[in-house]
Design a protein around this motif. Structure first.
Motif, PDB file in Angstrom:
ATOM      1  N   UNK A  46       0.826  -1.331   0.132  1.00 51.47           N
ATOM      2  CA  UNK A  46      -0.119  -0.015  -0.128  1.00 51.47           C
ATOM      3  C   UNK A  46       0.936   1.396   0.167  1.00 51.47           C
ATOM      4  N   UNK A  47       0.547   2.321  -0.683  1.00 53.46           N
ATOM      5  CA  UNK A  47       0.989   3.583  -0.755  1.00 53.46           C
ATOM      6  C   UNK A  47      -0.081   4.500  -0.685  1.00 53.46           C
ATOM      7  N   UNK A  48      -0.125   5.364   0.368  1.00 54.40           N
ATOM      8  CA  UNK A  48      -1.103   6.608   0.211  1.00 54.40           C
ATOM      9  C   UNK A  48      -2.441   5.910   0.217  1.00 54.40           C
ATOM     10  N   UNK A  49      -2.608   4.977   0.848  1.00 51.06           N
ATOM     11  CA  UNK A  49      -3.942   4.320   1.209  1.00 51.06           C
ATOM     12  C   UNK A  49      -4.449   3.576  -0.169  1.00 51.06           C
ATOM     13  N   UNK A  50      -3.638   3.291  -1.195  1.00 50.75           N
ATOM     14  CA  UNK A  50      -4.011   2.532  -2.250  1.00 50.75           C
ATOM     15  C   UNK A  50      -3.237   1.327  -2.485  1.00 50.75           C
ATOM     16  N   UNK A  51      -3.835   0.348  -2.679  1.00 49.27           N
ATOM     17  CA  UNK A  51      -3.047  -0.864  -2.850  1.00 49.27           C
ATOM     18  C   UNK A  51      -2.502  -0.981  -4.385  1.00 49.27           C
ATOM     19  N   UNK A  52      -1.301  -1.206  -4.392  1.00 51.86           N
ATOM     20  CA  UNK A  52      -0.587  -0.848  -5.756  1.00 51.86           C
ATOM     21  C   UNK A  52      -0.097  -2.174  -6.160  1.00 51.86           C
ATOM     22  N   UNK A  53      -0.266  -3.380  -5.485  1.00 54.04           N
ATOM     23  CA  UNK A  53       0.086  -4.742  -5.749  1.00 54.04           C
ATOM     24  C   UNK A  53      -0.293  -5.668  -5.044  1.00 54.04           C
ATOM     25  N   UNK A  54      -1.012  -6.844  -5.407  1.00 55.45           N
ATOM     26  CA  UNK A  54      -1.273  -8.017  -4.535  1.00 55.45           C
ATOM     27  C   UNK A  54      -0.644  -9.251  -5.006  1.00 55.45           C
ATOM     28  N   UNK A  55      -0.345 -10.152  -3.875  1.00 51.53           N
ATOM     29  CA  UNK A  55       0.293 -11.504  -4.239  1.00 51.53           C
ATOM     30  C   UNK A  55      -0.851 -12.443  -4.410  1.00 51.53           C
ATOM     31  N   UNK A  56      -0.118 -13.663  -4.849  1.00 56.03           N
ATOM     32  CA  UNK A  56      -1.246 -14.757  -4.976  1.00 56.03           C
ATOM     33  C   UNK A  56      -1.728 -15.478  -3.726  1.00 56.03           C
ATOM     34  N   UNK A  57      -2.551 -14.664  -3.066  1.00 54.96           N
ATOM     35  CA  UNK A  57      -3.470 -15.156  -1.928  1.00 54.96           C
ATOM     36  C   UNK A  57      -4.922 -15.072  -2.137  1.00 54.96           C
ATOM     37  N   UNK A  58      -5.615 -16.008  -1.581  1.00 56.36           N
ATOM     38  CA  UNK A  58      -6.999 -16.092  -1.804  1.00 56.36           C
ATOM     39  C   UNK A  58      -7.695 -14.704  -1.250  1.00 56.36           C
ATOM     40  N   UNK A  59      -8.893 -14.197  -1.555  1.00 56.82           N
ATOM     41  CA  UNK A  59      -9.473 -13.371  -1.284  1.00 56.82           C
ATOM     42  C   UNK A  59      -9.673 -13.119   0.282  1.00 56.82           C
ATOM     43  N   UNK A  60      -9.603 -14.247   1.095  1.00 56.93           N
ATOM     44  CA  UNK A  60      -9.922 -13.984   2.441  1.00 56.93           C
ATOM     45  C   UNK A  60      -8.606 -13.203   3.120  1.00 56.93           C
ATOM     46  N   UNK A  61      -7.616 -12.826   2.214  1.00 56.03           N
ATOM     47  CA  UNK A  61      -6.676 -12.095   2.806  1.00 56.03           C
ATOM     48  C   UNK A  61      -6.685 -10.372   2.370  1.00 56.03           C
ATOM     49  N   UNK A  62      -6.930  -9.617   3.106  1.00 58.66           N
ATOM     50  CA  UNK A  62      -7.348  -8.314   2.734  1.00 58.66           C
ATOM     51  C   UNK A  62      -6.367  -7.434   3.405  1.00 58.66           C
ATOM     52  N   UNK A  63      -6.270  -6.146   3.042  1.00 56.72           N
ATOM     53  CA  UNK A  63      -5.482  -5.339   3.913  1.00 56.72           C
ATOM     54  C   UNK A  63      -6.069  -3.632   3.523  1.00 56.72           C
ATOM     55  N   UNK A  64      -5.629  -2.905   4.263  1.00 55.21           N
ATOM     56  CA  UNK A  64      -6.043  -1.552   4.125  1.00 55.21           C
ATOM     57  C   UNK A  64      -5.029  -0.581   4.619  1.00 55.21           C
ATOM     58  N   UNK A  65      -4.816   0.697   4.334  1.00 55.23           N
ATOM     59  CA  UNK A  65      -3.911   1.690   4.964  1.00 55.23           C
ATOM     60  C   UNK A  65      -4.575   2.874   5.239  1.00 55.23           C
ATOM     61  N   UNK A  66      -4.041   3.522   6.296  1.00 50.92           N
ATOM     62  CA  UNK A  66      -5.052   4.580   6.791  1.00 50.92           C
ATOM     63  C   UNK A  66      -4.139   6.054   6.606  1.00 50.92           C
ATOM     64  N   UNK A  67      -4.892   7.165   6.401  1.00 53.18           N
ATOM     65  CA  UNK A  67      -3.999   8.284   6.094  1.00 53.18           C
ATOM     66  C   UNK A  67      -2.813   8.753   6.677  1.00 53.18           C
ATOM     67  N   UNK A  68      -2.719   8.004   8.009  1.00 55.61           N
ATOM     68  CA  UNK A  68      -1.497   8.280   8.708  1.00 55.61           C
ATOM     69  C   UNK A  68      -0.444   7.137   8.218  1.00 55.61           C
ATOM     70  N   UNK A  69      -0.630   6.572   7.216  1.00 49.85           N
ATOM     71  CA  UNK A  69       0.124   5.369   6.755  1.00 49.85           C
ATOM     72  C   UNK A  69       0.236   4.122   7.571  1.00 49.85           C
ATOM     73  N   UNK A  70      -0.477   4.117   8.719  1.00 48.06           N
ATOM     74  CA  UNK A  70      -0.642   2.826   9.344  1.00 48.06           C
ATOM     75  C   UNK A  70      -1.384   1.943   8.621  1.00 48.06           C
ATOM     76  N   UNK A  71      -1.183   0.583   8.956  1.00 49.81           N
ATOM     77  CA  UNK A  71      -1.901  -0.559   7.832  1.00 49.81           C
ATOM     78  C   UNK A  71      -2.267  -1.609   8.733  1.00 49.81           C
ATOM     79  N   UNK A  72      -3.430  -2.061   8.023  1.00 42.68           N
ATOM     80  CA  UNK A  72      -4.022  -3.456   8.845  1.00 42.68           C
ATOM     81  C   UNK A  72      -4.038  -4.486   7.756  1.00 42.68           C
ATOM     82  N   UNK A  73      -4.021  -5.564   8.298  1.00 34.68           N
ATOM     83  CA  UNK A  73      -4.348  -6.582   7.428  1.00 34.68           C
ATOM     84  C   UNK A  73      -5.418  -7.573   8.111  1.00 34.68           C
TER      85      UNK A  73
END
Lengths: 113, 112
Positions: A49-76
């Motif tokens: 993630x960069x600036x809250x946008x996912x730029x690339x994703x690996x080959x994992x099932x859709x059960x795996x997700x993530x996000x990024x917040x405006x302060x750059x902190x991230x959760x998966x």
């Protein structure tokens, strides 16, 4: 300067549950990446993630997700956990990623029973 | 912490000797490479990096060599110390992909 911080350090869940992992990057770093590490598969790229946008994703099932917040902190998040999801989940940050040094946290050790 | 890579190739060296750890990378388009050190229970720690327009780079006690012709990367550690015992990974990146591909790792054991 504080390093990459991941919480929690250890997690134990049962099959079918979901889990959320958190990552705080190094101050000033805007790119956050997630990797899964297992003895059998080594380090595998999950997403970046960069600036809250996912730029690339690996080959994992859709059960795996993530996000990024405006302060750059991230959760998966991993939903409907399976035994095979047991792994060390590593977060890494960099200034912009791609041709930049990646700095890793200590990881979250997830055990699925 | 988790034992990283139970079946990793192992390199055993005597304390004070030089160590050479090798890595074959996968993508001929990769243009940036990093070596990481990982100790038990910790995340990978940056050691040294090199871009594809170079074939050698030196740091403190470490040297990375890049051979693009055969897609090979090596890490040389001079005067190996007990604290160097760890698992070492190479990682490659291709511009614009925003991801790194990691090698399988090599366990370095330093014998006293």
């Amino acid at each position: 300067k504080a390093g990459v911080t991941q919480t929690p350090r250890y997690l134990i869940k049962t099959r079918g549950q979901q889990v959320t992992l958190s990552c705080s990057p190094i101050s000033g770093h805007r790119s956050v990446s997630w990797y899964q590490q297992t003895p059998g598969q080594g380090l595998q790229f999950l997403f970046e993630y960069f600036s809250e946008t996912q730029r690339n994703k690996g080959n994992f099932p859709g059960r795996f997700s993530g996000r990024q917040f405006s302060n750059s902190r991230s959760e998966m998040n991993v939903s409907t956990l399976e035994l095979g999801d047991s792994a060390l989940y590593l977060c890494a940050s960099s200034l912009a990623s791609g041709g930049e040094k990646l700095f890793f946290g200590s990881g979250t050790q997830l055990s699925v029973l | 912490g988790e034992s990283v890579g139970l079946h990793l190739p192992t390199l055993s060296v005597q304390e004070g000797d030089n160590s050479i750890i090798n890595c074959a990378y996968s993508n001929s388009a990769s243009d940036y490479f990093i070596w990481y050190k990982q100790e038990s229970g910790k995340g990978p720690q940056f050691i040294i990096d090199i871009r594809s327009n170079m074939d050698k780079r030196q740091g403190q006690r470490v040297t990375v060599l890049l051979n693009k012709t055969v897609k090979h990367l090596s890490l040389q550690i001079a005067a190996t110390q007990p604290g160097d015992s760890a698992v070492y990974f190479c990682a490659e990146n291709t511009s614009g992909t925003y991801k790194y591909i990691f090698g399988t790792g090599t366990r370095l054991k330093v014998l006293a």
